[in-house]
Design a protein around this motif. Structure first.
Motif, PDB file in Angstrom:
ATOM      1  N   GLU A 163      74.214 -23.495  71.269  1.00 40.28           N
ATOM      2  CA  GLU A 163      74.054 -24.597  70.322  1.00 40.28           C
ATOM      3  C   GLU A 163      75.285 -24.749  69.431  1.00 40.28           C
ATOM      4  O   GLU A 163      75.711 -25.855  69.116  1.00 40.28           O
ATOM      5  N   GLY A 164      75.895 -23.640  69.026  1.00 39.37           N
ATOM      6  CA  GLY A 164      77.042 -23.714  68.129  1.00 39.37           C
ATOM      7  C   GLY A 164      78.385 -23.602  68.825  1.00 39.37           C
ATOM      8  O   GLY A 164      79.426 -23.547  68.178  1.00 39.37           O
ATOM      9  N   LEU A 165      78.365 -23.545  70.157  1.00 42.76           N
ATOM     10  CA  LEU A 165      79.591 -23.330  70.918  1.00 42.76           C
ATOM     11  C   LEU A 165      79.591 -24.274  72.113  1.00 42.76           C
ATOM     12  O   LEU A 165      79.011 -23.997  73.147  1.00 42.76           O
ATOM     13  N   ARG A 166      80.264 -25.413  71.937  1.00 41.54           N
ATOM     14  CA  ARG A 166      80.241 -26.451  72.961  1.00 41.54           C
ATOM     15  C   ARG A 166      81.175 -26.099  74.118  1.00 41.54           C
ATOM     16  O   ARG A 166      82.172 -25.393  73.941  1.00 41.54           O
ATOM     17  N   PRO A 167      80.882 -26.622  75.330  1.00 38.23           N
ATOM     18  CA  PRO A 167      81.746 -26.343  76.492  1.00 38.23           C
ATOM     19  C   PRO A 167      83.196 -26.762  76.266  1.00 38.23           C
ATOM     20  O   PRO A 167      84.118 -26.091  76.738  1.00 38.23           O
ATOM     21  N   GLN A 168      83.403 -27.870  75.535  1.00 32.67           N
ATOM     22  CA  GLN A 168      84.768 -28.327  75.301  1.00 32.67           C
ATOM     23  C   GLN A 168      85.583 -27.282  74.550  1.00 32.67           C
ATOM     24  O   GLN A 168      86.760 -27.051  74.837  1.00 32.67           O
ATOM     25  N   ARG A 169      84.954 -26.657  73.548  1.00 31.74           N
ATOM     26  CA  ARG A 169      85.677 -25.651  72.749  1.00 31.74           C
ATOM     27  C   ARG A 169      86.001 -24.432  73.614  1.00 31.74           C
ATOM     28  O   ARG A 169      87.125 -23.895  73.561  1.00 31.74           O
ATOM     29  N   ILE A 170      85.022 -23.980  74.401  1.00 33.40           N
ATOM     30  CA  ILE A 170      85.273 -22.829  75.282  1.00 33.40           C
ATOM     31  C   ILE A 170      86.400 -23.154  76.253  1.00 33.40           C
ATOM     32  O   ILE A 170      87.275 -22.322  76.524  1.00 33.40           O
ATOM     33  N   ARG A 171      86.408 -24.378  76.776  1.00 35.26           N
ATOM     34  CA  ARG A 171      87.426 -24.803  77.735  1.00 35.26           C
ATOM     35  C   ARG A 171      88.822 -24.691  77.115  1.00 35.26           C
ATOM     36  O   ARG A 171      89.765 -24.204  77.745  1.00 35.26           O
ATOM     37  N   GLU A 172      88.966 -25.129  75.878  1.00 31.97           N
ATOM     38  CA  GLU A 172      90.264 -25.077  75.209  1.00 31.97           C
ATOM     39  C   GLU A 172      90.683 -23.632  74.944  1.00 31.97           C
ATOM     40  O   GLU A 172      91.853 -23.264  75.110  1.00 31.97           O
ATOM     41  N   TRP A 173      89.734 -22.810  74.530  1.00 34.51           N
ATOM     42  CA  TRP A 173      90.056 -21.401  74.306  1.00 34.51           C
ATOM     43  C   TRP A 173      90.515 -20.735  75.597  1.00 34.51           C
ATOM     44  O   TRP A 173      91.469 -19.963  75.605  1.00 34.51           O
ATOM     45  N   VAL A 174      89.797 -20.997  76.683  1.00 33.17           N
ATOM     46  CA  VAL A 174      90.140 -20.380  77.969  1.00 33.17           C
ATOM     47  C   VAL A 174      91.541 -20.790  78.401  1.00 33.17           C
ATOM     48  O   VAL A 174      92.323 -19.970  78.887  1.00 33.17           O
ATOM     49  N   TRP A 175      91.878 -22.076  78.216  1.00 36.43           N
ATOM     50  CA  TRP A 175      93.215 -22.524  78.606  1.00 36.43           C
ATOM     51  C   TRP A 175      94.296 -21.737  77.861  1.00 36.43           C
ATOM     52  O   TRP A 175      95.284 -21.295  78.450  1.00 36.43           O
ATOM     53  N   GLU A 176      94.083 -21.547  76.573  1.00 30.71           N
ATOM     54  CA  GLU A 176      95.062 -20.781  75.798  1.00 30.71           C
ATOM     55  C   GLU A 176      95.086 -19.315  76.234  1.00 30.71           C
ATOM     56  O   GLU A 176      96.149 -18.705  76.370  1.00 30.71           O
ATOM     57  N   ALA A 177      93.886 -18.749  76.480  1.00 22.69           N
ATOM     58  CA  ALA A 177      93.807 -17.333  76.857  1.00 22.69           C
ATOM     59  C   ALA A 177      94.438 -17.069  78.217  1.00 22.69           C
ATOM     60  O   ALA A 177      94.974 -15.982  78.461  1.00 22.69           O
ATOM     61  N   LEU A 178      94.390 -18.051  79.109  1.00 25.13           N
ATOM     62  CA  LEU A 178      94.955 -17.853  80.442  1.00 25.13           C
ATOM     63  C   LEU A 178      96.462 -17.660  80.401  1.00 25.13           C
ATOM     64  O   LEU A 178      97.055 -17.155  81.360  1.00 25.13           O
ATOM     65  N   ALA A 179      97.090 -18.067  79.310  1.00 26.25           N
ATOM     66  CA  ALA A 179      98.522 -17.808  79.171  1.00 26.25           C
ATOM     67  C   ALA A 179      98.796 -16.311  79.145  1.00 26.25           C
ATOM     68  O   ALA A 179      99.917 -15.864  79.410  1.00 26.25           O
ATOM     69  N   ARG A 180      97.752 -15.510  78.841  1.00 28.03           N
ATOM     70  CA  ARG A 180      97.900 -14.050  78.782  1.00 28.03           C
ATOM     71  C   ARG A 180      97.382 -13.377  80.044  1.00 28.03           C
ATOM     72  O   ARG A 180      97.343 -12.161  80.131  1.00 28.03           O
ATOM     73  N   ALA A 181      96.938 -14.158  81.023  1.00 25.89           N
ATOM     74  CA  ALA A 181      96.306 -13.576  82.212  1.00 25.89           C
ATOM     75  C   ALA A 181      97.266 -12.749  83.044  1.00 25.89           C
ATOM     76  O   ALA A 181      96.842 -11.984  83.901  1.00 25.89           O
ATOM     77  N   GLY A 182      98.560 -12.895  82.811  1.00 24.43           N
ATOM     78  CA  GLY A 182      99.504 -12.059  83.540  1.00 24.43           C
ATOM     79  C   GLY A 182      99.340 -10.586  83.218  1.00 24.43           C
ATOM     80  O   GLY A 182      99.780  -9.721  83.970  1.00 24.43           O
ATOM     81  N   ASP A 183      98.689 -10.286  82.081  1.00 21.32           N
ATOM     82  CA  ASP A 183      98.451  -8.896  81.696  1.00 21.32           C
ATOM     83  C   ASP A 183      97.217  -8.300  82.370  1.00 21.32           C
ATOM     84  O   ASP A 183      96.935  -7.121  82.190  1.00 21.32           O
ATOM     85  N   VAL A 184      96.460  -9.108  83.122  1.00 15.77           N
ATOM     86  CA  VAL A 184      95.229  -8.606  83.742  1.00 15.77           C
ATOM     87  C   VAL A 184      95.564  -7.538  84.771  1.00 15.77           C
ATOM     88  O   VAL A 184      96.401  -7.746  85.655  1.00 15.77           O
ATOM     89  N   ILE A 185      94.928  -6.401  84.665  1.00 13.42           N
ATOM     90  CA  ILE A 185      95.151  -5.327  85.633  1.00 13.42           C
ATOM     91  C   ILE A 185      94.542  -5.723  86.966  1.00 13.42           C
ATOM     92  O   ILE A 185      93.437  -6.259  87.023  1.00 13.42           O
TER      93      ILE A 185
END
Length: 664
Positions: free
Chosen positions: A181-203
């Motif tokens: 209810e307090g966390l819309r898909p659009q917001r999660i989508r934007e966060w994920v896009w930013e976080a994926l910039a760090r995905a090169g660190d994934v083991i």
């Protein structure tokens, strides 16, 4: 982590235990969500309630679906009621408040080369400041007779380096992440896009050879493709890779846990069966079934392997699990060790004691009974004899895992209705073996609940299955009865009682509760005695009664003096009265599939047709499906599979006993 996974891939369990386990997430993935743009304490708290606390948690928030918005449509091509993405320029904006319902409405005239149209947003007044003339936008929505109703939008403004690219909400395959209810898909989508910039660190947890052999993409690439795929096939391949990785590592951890117990502590070698087992088997008044003999052979292999047994004995109600359990315990006694049988309730422990007494026959094997209501003097004698080794066999409840209970040479533990005990409670009994060894464990269940079924499927327990029932066992007809059929149902019960049969009536509560509205044993006993079952002999049975009173009531019912027993689920297991042919379950929607199947197993034990009547009040959709499953299926193993589908298997590597496993 790579060494850990590689060892598991090769099947080398010792190497698996010794392999270096590297940090599963580097610092950037363990970073709190507040390191992302625009995430403050309030948003972080809302996300934490949804299970997203770190950047790594966010990247494993897997989309549950995708919306295909592969191409923008001209305004002139829109059709009524059809969802579409359009690329437009703002021409004019107006903010107004609706007279009714307190809505704020933002209205904008938008246009492209094919024409212009009115676009509408509800309850987003802050947009009026950004919707300036000349601003270019991507809009998603539907055309109706009043204009274009916008569901999602993006501004096509140029940003600096690292800025959010235009179109992640409105073009191509758009991911739809699980939201709250307090966390819309659009917001999660934007966060994920930013976080994926760090995905090169994934083991990368999977060894290169395995990925090459199975043509699996890399971990970082899979995360990117799973969240923002270029096409459906790429999304499917990425998901398959993540699924394989999770299950592979899950299997590796289970193998490590299983092997760890066996390597950490040796098991007692009990040798081959001796004359005591031979005499006992010959004294049985029946011939063991082929399934029972197969279980005996399984036990013989385990008990002389040098590793602690971890076996699950699954058997239908009445299939003879207690005979197999007694076989294992006599093997311990014959080899000079002690054995314990732990049951979840005093009533069941007492029933087991009576059954063991009957099955042992002429064999001079003494055993003790230890529960919360055991008299103090008798308890002291029992504890002293267990500690000295004089008493070889004990039956009990949770009282067996109390610190005061010590064994001299505990060799075999049998845990009945194992799903009724918590993970830590079973581990406490495991720790009772002295001398650094681990006891052999035999778990028993009549209907595997999802957690148990999952443990078996994933290989944490060896399994022996008893599907064969004793000859002449009668099937039990099961009906889900509406309140409008109650009078007819009790007329049916009266007919069975007049024929000389007996009946159970099961209620959810012992007495009235302010918190729960359900039928109670006390009220139902009084109501039936004055109403539908007036003139018949009725008694009550529940867990709050003194042990002596419970034994007296059960003896009266087993002997036929009592015709109807009004009880709680204390009768769920261990009650064997062949003349009882009807069981009524009140508030059936409150029970799980396993409990209902167990309760149904209290009847059908004699030569007469038997019946189970399920009364349910205001059952929800999931409860209704459970009840319908029990009414339509009599095979306990099939019911366990249905229950697995309805509820999930629980947390196999943790201590939760219900709900879906925590896989991304």
């Amino acid at each position: 982590m790579t060494g850990f996974a590689a060892a598991a891939a090769d099947g080398d369990h010792r190497a698996l235990l010794e392999a270096p386990v590297r940090t599963p997430r580097p610092a950037s993935l363990r970073a709190p969500l507040t390191t992302l743009s625009g995430v403050g304490p309030k948003l972080s708290s809302i996300a934490a309630e949804a299970g997203i606390e770190t950047v790594g948690d966010l990247l494993l928030r897997v989309p549950h679906s995708y919306r295909d918005r592969s191409a923008a449509r001209p305004l002139g091509d829109l059709r009524l009621g059809e969802e579409a993405t359009v690329m437009v320029e703002v021409r004019a904006v107006k903010l107004r408040r609706a007279r009714r319902r307190g809505l704020t409405i933002v209205e904008a005239t938008v246009a492209d080369a094919s024409g212009s149209i009115g676009a509408t947003w509800f309850n987003q007044p802050w947009l009026a400041e950004r919707l300036r003339e000349g601003v270019e936008m991507l809009l998603v929505g539907k055309l109706d007779r009043r204009g274009f109703r916008v569901s999602e939008h993006e501004f096509l403004e140029s940003g600096g380096a690292g800025a959010m690219p235009a179109g992640i909400h409105t073009t191509g395959l758009v991911p739809v992440h699980p939201a709250t209810e307090g966390l819309r898909p659009q917001r999660i989508r934007e966060w994920v896009w930013e976080a994926l910039a760090r995905a090169g660190d994934v083991i990368e947890p999977l060894p290169a050879e395995l990925r090459c052999r199975r043509a699996l993409p890399g971990a970082a690439d899979s995360l990117r493709a799973m969240h923002f795929p270029e096409g459906e096939r790429q999304a499917e391949e990425a998901r398959e890779r993540i699924v394989f990785e999770e299950l592979f590592l899950y299997q590796a951890l289970l193998a490590a846990r299983r092997r760890g117990r066996r390597v950490a502590k040796p098991g007692q070698r009990l040798g081959a069966p001796g004359p005591l087992l031979g005499r006992w088997l010959a004294s049985l008044p029946f011939e063991p079934t082929d399934d029972q003999r197969g279980a005996f052979a399984d036990l013989d292999r385990d008990l002389d392997s040098g590793e602690p047994m971890q076996r699950l004995l699954m058997g239908e109600v009445g299939s003879g699990k207690t005979v197999v359990a007694l076989y294992a315990m006599l093997r311990a006694l014959e080899a000079g060790f002690q054995a314990a049988l732990m049951a979840p309730t005093e009533t069941l422990a007492e029933q087991h004691a009576a059954t063991l007494d009957r099955l042992l026959g002429s064999e001079a094997v003494t055993f003790g009974l230890l529960s919360g209501s055991t008299p103090a003097a008798e308890r002291r004698r029992c504890l002293a004899r267990l500690a000295s080794g004089e008493l070889g066999l004990v039956v009990g409840t949770h009282a067996l895992i109390e610190p005061a209970v010590e064994f001299d040479r505990l060799g075999v533990c049998v845990v009945d209705e194992q799903h009724r005990f918590g993970v830590r409670q079973r581990a406490a009994l495991d720790a009772k073996a002295p001398g650094g060894a681990a006891p052999h464990l035999l778990h028993m269940t009549a209907t595997p609940i999802p957690r148990t079924l999952s443990l078996t499927v994933y290989g944490d327990l060896d399994a022996s299955v008893l599907r064969q029932l004793p000859a002449g066992r009668m099937p039990v007809g099961t009906w889900l009865v509406g309140e409008e059929r109650r009078a007819a149902a009790y007329e049916f019960i009266r007919e069975r009682l007049r024929e000389g049969r007996q009946a159970f009536v099961v209620c959810p509560l012992v007495s009235s509760s302010e918190k729960l509205q359900a039928k109670t044993v006390a009220e139902e006993l009084a109501r039936l005695a004055a109403g539908e079952l007036r003139g018949f002999r009725i008694e009550a049975l529940h867990g709050q009664m003194p042990a002596a009173k419970k034994s007296e009531v059960m003896a009266g019912f087993a002997g036929g003096e009592t015709q109807v027993l009004v009880a709680t689920t204390v009768i769920e297991v261990g009650i064997d009265v062949p003349n009882a042919t009807v069981i009524v379950v009140e508030g059936a929607e409150r029970y799980g599939v396993s409990q209902l199947h167990q309760l149904r197993g209290r009847v059908g034990r004699g030569e007469h047709p038997s019946h189970c009547l399920l009364f349910a009040e205001e059952a929800g959709e999931l409860a209704r499906r459970r009840l319908e499953a029990v009414a339509s299926e009599s095979d306990g193993f099939r019911l366990a599979e249905l229950d697995l589908g309805l509820r999930g298997e629980g947390e196999v590597l943790g201590t939760r006993q219900h709900g879906l496993p925590r896989f991304a």
